[in-house]
Design a protein around this motif. Sequence first.
Motif, PDB file in Angstrom:
ATOM      1  N   LYS A 198      -4.900   6.405  21.732  1.00  0.00           N
ATOM      2  CA  LYS A 198      -4.823   6.675  20.285  1.00  0.00           C
ATOM      3  C   LYS A 198      -4.105   7.640  19.713  1.00  0.00           C
ATOM      4  N   LYS A 215     -18.834  -0.170   3.129  1.00  0.00           N
ATOM      5  CA  LYS A 215     -17.477   0.234   3.587  1.00  0.00           C
ATOM      6  C   LYS A 215     -16.667  -0.985   4.347  1.00  0.00           C
ATOM      7  N   GLY A 216     -17.589  -2.222   4.493  1.00  0.00           N
ATOM      8  CA  GLY A 216     -16.992  -3.232   5.243  1.00  0.00           C
ATOM      9  C   GLY A 216     -17.059  -3.250   6.794  1.00  0.00           C
ATOM     10  N   ALA A 231     -22.768  -6.013   5.823  1.00  0.00           N
ATOM     11  CA  ALA A 231     -21.360  -6.444   5.281  1.00  0.00           C
ATOM     12  C   ALA A 231     -20.883  -7.729   5.842  1.00  0.00           C
ATOM     13  N   ASP A 263     -14.983  -4.301   9.140  1.00  0.00           N
ATOM     14  CA  ASP A 263     -13.901  -3.821  10.065  1.00  0.00           C
ATOM     15  C   ASP A 263     -13.944  -2.056  10.383  1.00  0.00           C
ATOM     16  N   ASN A 264     -14.343  -1.360   9.255  1.00  0.00           N
ATOM     17  CA  ASN A 264     -14.523  -0.002   9.380  1.00  0.00           C
ATOM     18  C   ASN A 264     -15.725   0.338  10.205  1.00  0.00           C
ATOM     19  N   ILE A 265     -16.558  -0.318  10.010  1.00  0.00           N
ATOM     20  CA  ILE A 265     -17.730  -0.173  10.653  1.00  0.00           C
ATOM     21  C   ILE A 265     -17.490  -0.261  12.503  1.00  0.00           C
ATOM     22  N   ASP A 321     -14.568  -0.177  13.652  1.00  0.00           N
ATOM     23  CA  ASP A 321     -13.477   0.818  14.238  1.00  0.00           C
ATOM     24  C   ASP A 321     -14.043   2.136  14.571  1.00  0.00           C
ATOM     25  N   TYR A 322     -15.012   2.663  13.989  1.00  0.00           N
ATOM     26  CA  TYR A 322     -15.508   3.923  14.445  1.00  0.00           C
ATOM     27  C   TYR A 322     -16.772   3.918  15.427  1.00  0.00           C
ATOM     28  N   GLU A 325     -19.172 -10.390   3.383  1.00  0.00           N
ATOM     29  CA  GLU A 325     -17.950 -10.983   3.440  1.00  0.00           C
ATOM     30  C   GLU A 325     -17.595 -12.384   3.961  1.00  0.00           C
ATOM     31  N   LEU A 351     -23.579   2.445   3.895  1.00  0.00           N
ATOM     32  CA  LEU A 351     -22.624   2.463   4.991  1.00  0.00           C
ATOM     33  C   LEU A 351     -21.861   0.847   4.901  1.00  0.00           C
ATOM     34  N   ARG A 382     -23.933  -3.398   9.434  1.00  0.00           N
ATOM     35  CA  ARG A 382     -22.652  -4.643   9.701  1.00  0.00           C
ATOM     36  C   ARG A 382     -23.445  -5.938   9.266  1.00  0.00           C
TER      37      ARG A 382
END
Length: 443
Positions: free
Chosen positions: A391, A329-330, A103, A332-334, A336-337, A107, A326, A100
């Motif tokens: 979810k 991937k950006g 990333a 947001d994706n990091i 989220d999981y 960004e 990793l 992160r």
Amino acid sequence: MSKKSIFDAITIGFALFAMFFGAGNIILPPIIGLFTEGSWTSAVSGFSITAILAPFLGIVAVLISGDEFTDLGKRINSTLGWVLATAIILSIGPFVAIPRTAATTYEIGVLAIWPDFSATISSIVFFGITLVLSISPSRVVDIIGKYLTPLLLVLLVTMVVIGIANPIDTSGLVNTTYKDPFRLGFSEGYQTMDVLASVIYAGIIISAVKAAGYVSLKEKTKVTYMAGGVAISCLLFIYGGLVYLGATSGYEMTDNIKRTDLLLHISHGLLGSYGTIALSLCIALACLTTAIALVCATGTFFSQLTKGKLGYKTIVIITCISSGILAVKGVDNIIDYAAPFLGIIYPITLTLIIYMVAFGKRVKRRAPFVAAIATTTIIALIQFSSFISFKYDFISYSESSASFIKSLPLNDYDVPWLIPSALAFFIVYLFDKLFFKQQVIID
């Protein structure tokens, strides 16, 4: 108090500040100020408890227990302590926090200046620098504390001082639009996730203190507390300043406010055309110092866990490569999981810290600590299952578990486990003391 101890405490304190102060720590405070406006000081008070005091207590908890987080984990069980430590180091290390940092740098820091720059190249450059600066663990604190942190502080202090002297728009300070600014700041402070990092950083900081020549418990404790005071002072000034900048930004509130856009608005309003460059440098430095500390912590931990079968340098290289992959991937994706799993690990770690600081020196029995941790774990798992049920559309279970969590005291402050864990701690302590007087206690 010698000049050497003061200098060492300042250097180590600067390093600790930089380790805690990642990119997320820059992004969070301004939007708190934007929402709370005239009540920004109350928001800072709440934010300081969860984003400054709680992480420092993580350092203190480890110091009370020994030199490493695994010493703290012994209060529940040596094996479970290692399991929890592994989960934390993977979460704040190669799986989440380290990727992160790269990333976020890309960004916010890189794209703001070079909109067409490649994410892959950015990740390679970022982790190339990280690898070079973290390959020697003995030099990490010096590199961060003597060189990178002063530059980061100069940039941040410049922005804050200019914002205080010449605020963009003070009209919002006469209004109080948010009904509970303290709670907002308190809840947002969790988002820094510095409590998880603190118990891992503690080993680095304590090792640095010992390497500087402070070996006795009294000397080690004194210098660590002094360094903590330096870090706390820096964090409080910067956080308070950034919240104030958000409160006086004059930024228009909409339903989908982007934190990065608010930051760019503030930096440009205060520093003109140089604002974007200054913000990019701040983001890059904040992320880099955090990444170096986390890579170093990961290398040290797994080297100890494998008893040297995997060398420090090998783990550092593997961590940088996997994190670099990793990172592409950006952010947001990091996030989220990672979010659901962090929601389990975080309260367990904070519970262990709170009870160790409050009772670690007086309560030597293991059972009360185990009871508090078990209670927190159950509540955290119910929250996690509620998230998963929602979810995947298991509405009835999701609603019932969510209703249970909402009924617990202090849920509004995101600590629904605090009162139940306290009750479990004291009940088991009294029961254990009355009926198991001959029980073997912790050394």
